[in-house]
Design a protein around this motif. Structure first.
Motif, PDB file in Angstrom:
ATOM      1  N   UNK A  99      80.216   1.867  61.805  1.00  0.00           N
ATOM      2  CA  UNK A  99      79.292   1.781  62.878  1.00  0.00           C
ATOM      3  C   UNK A  99      77.955   2.664  62.122  1.00  0.00           C
ATOM      4  N   UNK A 100      76.942   2.134  62.114  1.00  0.00           N
ATOM      5  CA  UNK A 100      75.799   2.770  61.724  1.00  0.00           C
ATOM      6  C   UNK A 100      74.754   3.137  63.014  1.00  0.00           C
ATOM      7  N   UNK A 113      73.147   1.420  67.950  1.00  0.00           N
ATOM      8  CA  UNK A 113      74.540   1.404  67.102  1.00  0.00           C
ATOM      9  C   UNK A 113      74.774  -0.177  66.511  1.00  0.00           C
ATOM     10  N   UNK A 114      74.816  -0.047  65.021  1.00  0.00           N
ATOM     11  CA  UNK A 114      74.869  -1.451  64.385  1.00  0.00           C
ATOM     12  C   UNK A 114      76.390  -1.481  63.525  1.00  0.00           C
ATOM     13  N   UNK A 115      76.789  -2.406  63.993  1.00  0.00           N
ATOM     14  CA  UNK A 115      78.088  -2.735  63.120  1.00  0.00           C
ATOM     15  C   UNK A 115      77.996  -4.154  62.186  1.00  0.00           C
ATOM     16  N   UNK A 116      78.224  -4.321  60.967  1.00  0.00           N
ATOM     17  CA  UNK A 116      77.898  -5.368  60.274  1.00  0.00           C
ATOM     18  C   UNK A 116      76.892  -6.182  60.550  1.00  0.00           C
ATOM     19  N   UNK A 117      75.699  -5.384  60.745  1.00  0.00           N
ATOM     20  CA  UNK A 117      74.507  -6.219  61.048  1.00  0.00           C
ATOM     21  C   UNK A 117      74.169  -6.538  62.280  1.00  0.00           C
ATOM     22  N   UNK A 118      75.075  -6.203  63.288  1.00  0.00           N
ATOM     23  CA  UNK A 118      74.844  -6.575  64.745  1.00  0.00           C
ATOM     24  C   UNK A 118      74.912  -5.446  65.599  1.00  0.00           C
TER      25      UNK A 118
END
Lengths: 397, 186
Positions: A99-100, A113-118
């Motif tokens: 998570x970024x 909060x972004x995970x794998x571009x989503x």
């Protein structure tokens, strides 16, 4: 007085000035962040990086504050997501499963909060952002779409309409292997939205190394995490400001400090004459790129100037859709090879011919070969930007 | 040998002053001349002419604290003169380029013909240079005093060539405004 007499009168400069400049410069001491400015765009993993990709269409007076324009019209209908004119060259965001957290600050402050571009989650950092998010459904959207929606809402709301100025948009991401690439992707989306809507904007991107500490300070000074990180970066220089004082400044004021301290290159202004005498039509920092307005908008005399400087193939690239690609290494190649390589990358180089009497770093190169390029190989660059290659020419024309 | 000691030798008409000068500053003076002339043989001649000129001008001058600047001025002057002489035979790219750049600091040729004393202008430019940042000052001086190429300056200051050119352009514009404000140019 003639110009050569002007050159002569420099003879009468004060002796101490002449003495001080007597030694040829050695490599300048760089800001601890300077090198990072260049590497983030290339998505190199770094401990702390700050990169600036700025694009402005007009000059920006330094005394303009980033206050919201008076009573913007609020659009209640969902806005159309602008299709990026050229998502091109960059690779898709790597699927790391991590998570970024990505922050977007302009005055409204958003945290994704972004995970794998989503987008997993999106929070508003203040009331202005809350009003915008109330109108948007961003969860489970691809990050690009989410950013496009937010950008379009910001544009519709008038946050990009500060008269005679270019607002500062701060993009921050928690440090992570994929965050530099995510920042770059978001930057391209922002760039597209800004260009398509013919708005002005400086975009500063940064990675946050110690999010916990910055978060605590952000809460203490009632500001956003992204802005706090920017403040902390600036306070590493001698600004004479306390954390509290700096946190109270607007992003534009912080950006001015950034320029003053030369952590970033100062931007060109419209009407500046750049190298080779070309007038800057709308431009960014010298460290990022120079863009051109559409051909139709250029006055006839400017069109003529550009036509004299560039062949039709280059003009087609420069005034076509904006494309980002990696700058090739053309040093040592013949002029034909170098130009062909640039064109294949959708980049239009400006050729500068130099007598080797003028430039004395040409050992080992033969006439007609490129001995220097002003933008380093490997950097991401865009097709509308100025890029120069220097061709050795022993005999002046 | 210290500058003051070398100057003292000149004042005593001791010919070892020349050797001492050559030993201390010869290479730098030669490099300066070579930057302008792009010809090492002519640069060496310039260097030797500089020693002769120094011999003839100390006394009355007593550059105890600014010997290098004193010598460099002579070298630069001699080199520019030779460069112009050469230009009459064959265009000198560097000189043409620098002259074009300096044109941007004055309103146009002939406008202030003879109206400004070069020394006064030198003082004003010195004052202007003290008001700008050290980096910008050094870049300006390396370009227009020591006549380094943009590429050399870019390398030395870890800047891109474009950044150097932009910086120089802005300094020239600011200098023009400054000189205008000071009433030295219309």
């Amino acid at each position: 007085m003639r110009a050569d007499e002007m050159l002569d009168c420099l003879e009468f400069l004060d002796s101490d000035l002449i003495e001080a400049a007597a030694q040829p410069p050695t490599a300048r001491k760089k800001s601890p962040f300077g090198w990072q400015l260049r590497t983030i765009a290339a998505t190199i993993a770094i401990l702390f990086s700050v990169d600036l990709i700025a694009f402005v269409f007009k000059s920006r007076p330094s005394d303009v504050h980033l206050d919201h324009p008076s009573q913007p019209t609020f659009v209640t209908q969902p806005t159309e997501v602008p299709v990026p004119s050229n998502p091109v060259v960059s690779e898709p965001v790597e699927q790391t499963g991590e998570v970024i957290y990505l922050m977007l600050d302009i005055n409204p402050s958003f945290r994704f909060a972004v995970k794998d571009g989503t987008v997993l989650e999106c929070e508003a950092g203040n009331q202005d952002a809350e009003r915008i998010l109330d109108q948007l459904e961003l969860v489970d959207q691809p990050m690009e779409s989410a950013v496009s929606l937010v950008m379009q809402a910001l544009i519709n709301e008038g946050y990009m309409n500060v008269e005679d100025s270019a607002p500062i948009l701060l993009l921050s991401a928690t440090e992570n292997e994929a965050s530099a690439q995510l920042l770059h992707e978001v930057l391209l989306t922002v760039n597209d939205c800004v260009l398509q809507n013919e708005k002005n904007c400086f975009v500063v991107t940064q990675q946050i190394t110690d999010a916990e500490a910055a978060e605590q300070l952000a809460q203490q000074y009632n500001t956003s995490l992204g802005k706090m990180q920017y403040v902390l970066k600036l306070l590493r220089e001698e600004t004479g400001l306390s954390e509290e004082e700096a946190s109270a400044l607007t992003l534009i004021e912080l950006f001015d400090i950034d320029i003053e301290k030369r952590l970033i290159e100062p931007p060109y202004k419209v009407d500046d004459i750049d190298e080779c005498g070309e007038r800057a039509l709308y431009v960014g920092t010298t460290d990022s790129y120079i863009s051109y307005v559409s051909w139709q908008k250029i006055p006839p005399e400017e069109q003529q100037l550009l036509q004299e400087m560039y062949p039709p193939e280059a003009l087609e690239i420069m005034f076509g859709p904006q494309v980002w690609s990696t700058v090739p290494n053309v040093v040592g190649l013949s002029v034909q090879e170098a130009v062909a390589l640039f064109y294949s990358q959708n980049l239009a180089p400006r050729l500068c011919y130099a007598d080797n009497k003028d430039v004395r770093i040409t050992e080992g190169y033969t006439d007609g070969t490129c001995y220097y390029q002003d933008i380093s190989p490997g950097r991401l660059w865009n097709s509308q930007a100025s890029i120069q290659i220097y061709i050795l020419l022993t005999e002046p024309e | 040998m210290e500058d003051a000691h070398i100057v003292q030798l000149y004042l005593q008409r001791d010919e070892s002053a020349i050797d001492a000068t050559a030993s201390r500053y010869g290479m730098r003076l030669r490099n300066l001349a070579n930057s302008i002339l792009q010809d090492i043989h002519m640069a060496e001649e310039c260097e030797n002419d500089t020693y002769l000129a120094a011999w003839n001008s100390i006394p009355p001058h007593e550059p105890f604290t600014y010997l290098f600047a004193f010598l460099a001025r002579i070298t630069r002057h001699l080199a520019l003169d030779r460069c112009r002489e050469q230009s009459r035979k064959k265009r000198n790219v560097l000189l043409v380029e620098l002259t074009r750049e300096m044109e941007q600091c004055i309103p146009g040729t002939g406008n202030v013909e003879g109206s400004v004393d070069a020394r006064m202008l030198g003082v004003a430019i010195s004052k202007f240079l003290r008001e700008i940042s050290e980096e910008r000052r050094l870049v300006f001086l390396r370009r227009y005093w020591y006549m380094d190429s943009v590429a050399e300056i870019a390398k030395g200051f870890s800047l891109s060539g474009s950044a150097v050119k932009t910086m120089l352009f802005r300094i020239r514009q600011e200098l023009k405004s400054y000189l205008r404000k000071e009433g030295l140019i219309p």
